[in-house]
Write a protein that holds these residues in place. Structure first.
Motif, mmCIF file in Angstrom:
data_model
loop_
_atom_site.group_PDB
_atom_site.id
_atom_site.type_symbol
_atom_site.label_atom_id
_atom_site.label_comp_id
_atom_site.label_asym_id
_atom_site.label_seq_id
_atom_site.Cartn_x
_atom_site.Cartn_y
_atom_site.Cartn_z
ATOM 1 N N ALA A 28 41.445 26.177 81.472
ATOM 2 C CA ALA A 28 41.531 27.452 80.744
ATOM 3 C C ALA A 28 40.213 27.776 80.047
ATOM 4 C CB ALA A 28 42.669 27.393 79.729
ATOM 5 N N VAL A 29 39.596 26.781 79.429
ATOM 6 C CA VAL A 29 38.304 26.992 78.769
ATOM 7 C C VAL A 29 37.245 27.368 79.804
ATOM 8 C CG1 VAL A 29 36.433 25.811 77.531
ATOM 9 C CG2 VAL A 29 38.805 25.540 76.783
ATOM 10 N N ILE A 31 37.703 28.874 82.689
ATOM 11 C CA ILE A 31 37.944 30.248 83.132
ATOM 12 C C ILE A 31 37.458 31.226 82.076
ATOM 13 C CG2 ILE A 31 39.761 31.943 83.610
ATOM 14 C CD1 ILE A 31 41.281 29.658 85.029
ATOM 15 N N ALA A 32 37.715 30.918 80.800
ATOM 16 C CA ALA A 32 37.273 31.803 79.716
ATOM 17 C C ALA A 32 35.749 31.910 79.674
ATOM 18 C CB ALA A 32 37.796 31.298 78.376
ATOM 19 N N ARG A 33 35.056 30.860 80.065
ATOM 20 C CA ARG A 33 33.591 30.870 80.071
ATOM 21 C C ARG A 33 33.023 31.346 81.407
ATOM 22 N NH1 ARG A 33 31.618 25.361 77.061
ATOM 23 N NH2 ARG A 33 32.551 25.818 75.034
ATOM 24 N N GLY A 34 33.893 31.707 82.335
ATOM 25 C CA GLY A 34 33.442 32.175 83.633
ATOM 26 C C GLY A 34 33.004 31.067 84.576
ATOM 27 N N ARG A 35 33.418 29.853 84.304
ATOM 28 C CA ARG A 35 33.055 28.704 85.148
ATOM 29 C C ARG A 35 34.231 28.369 86.065
ATOM 30 N NH1 ARG A 35 30.627 24.155 81.424
ATOM 31 N NH2 ARG A 35 30.221 23.234 83.455
ATOM 32 N N TRP A 36 34.410 29.212 87.085
ATOM 33 C CA TRP A 36 35.548 29.075 87.989
ATOM 34 C C TRP A 36 35.539 27.758 88.737
ATOM 35 C CZ3 TRP A 36 39.604 32.228 87.851
ATOM 36 C CH2 TRP A 36 39.448 33.421 87.178
ATOM 37 N N ALA A 39 37.016 25.044 86.671
ATOM 38 C CA ALA A 39 38.471 25.189 86.579
ATOM 39 C C ALA A 39 39.143 24.671 87.845
ATOM 40 C CB ALA A 39 38.841 26.647 86.336
#
Length: 156
Positions: A28-29, A31-36, A39
């Motif tokens: 989740a963190v 994804i929130a930082r845009g590091r797909w 994730a």
């Protein structure tokens, strides 16, 4: 008493009810930082580790006498999960790896492995197989995370 508390605290990094929520939180963190990719790595490594440990335990249950002769009773899921957890947390904290960071992650993984042998009731063989399964999980997740998503073609 203090060494026992320290050992149990270190061992928490390999327990299912700590690792599963932690991996989901890391995803989740990320994804929130845009590091797909992180994730995908986090969730894939967890799923592969669980599947590999379950398969290894089924193989040991299928032929317990043969595996007992080589000192393998029950592949350690704790050891597999600690490899996944430490690698995922290190990737979250350190996007760029260096030899010192790899040594720190390896040291923590080995510390948990030693705790699993001393306190967890696992043999050395169990822990080594668990570490190997965790390594395979991390390697597989890295490959999956590096796959490119297909690009959508705009409608004409």
């Amino acid at each position: 008493m203090k060494p026992m508390v320290l050992l149990l605290s270190i061992a928490l990094l390999g327990w299912w009810y700590v690792v599963v929520p932690l991996q989901v939180i890391v995803a989740a963190v990320a994804i929130a930082r845009g590091r797909w990719r992180l994730a995908v790595f986090s969730l894939t490594a967890l799923a592969v580790a669980i599947a590999l440990v379950a398969a290894a335990r089924a193989a040991v249950d299928w032929h317990p006498e043969g595996f007992g002769q080589i000192g393998l009773v029950l592949p350690s899921g704790h050891s597999a999960l600690v490899v996944v957890t430490v690698t995922t947390l290190a990737a979250l904290v350190w996007p760029r790896w260096s030899p010192g960071r790899i040594a720190a992650a390896t040291g923590l993984i080995l510390a948990v492995a030693v705790v699993m042998v001393t306190l967890g009731g696992h043999t050395v063989g169990d822990v080594l197989v668990g570490l190997a399964l965790g390594g395979v999980s991390v390697f597989t997740a890295r490959i999956v995370a590096r796959l490119r998503r297909p690009r959508r073609v705009a409608p004409a």
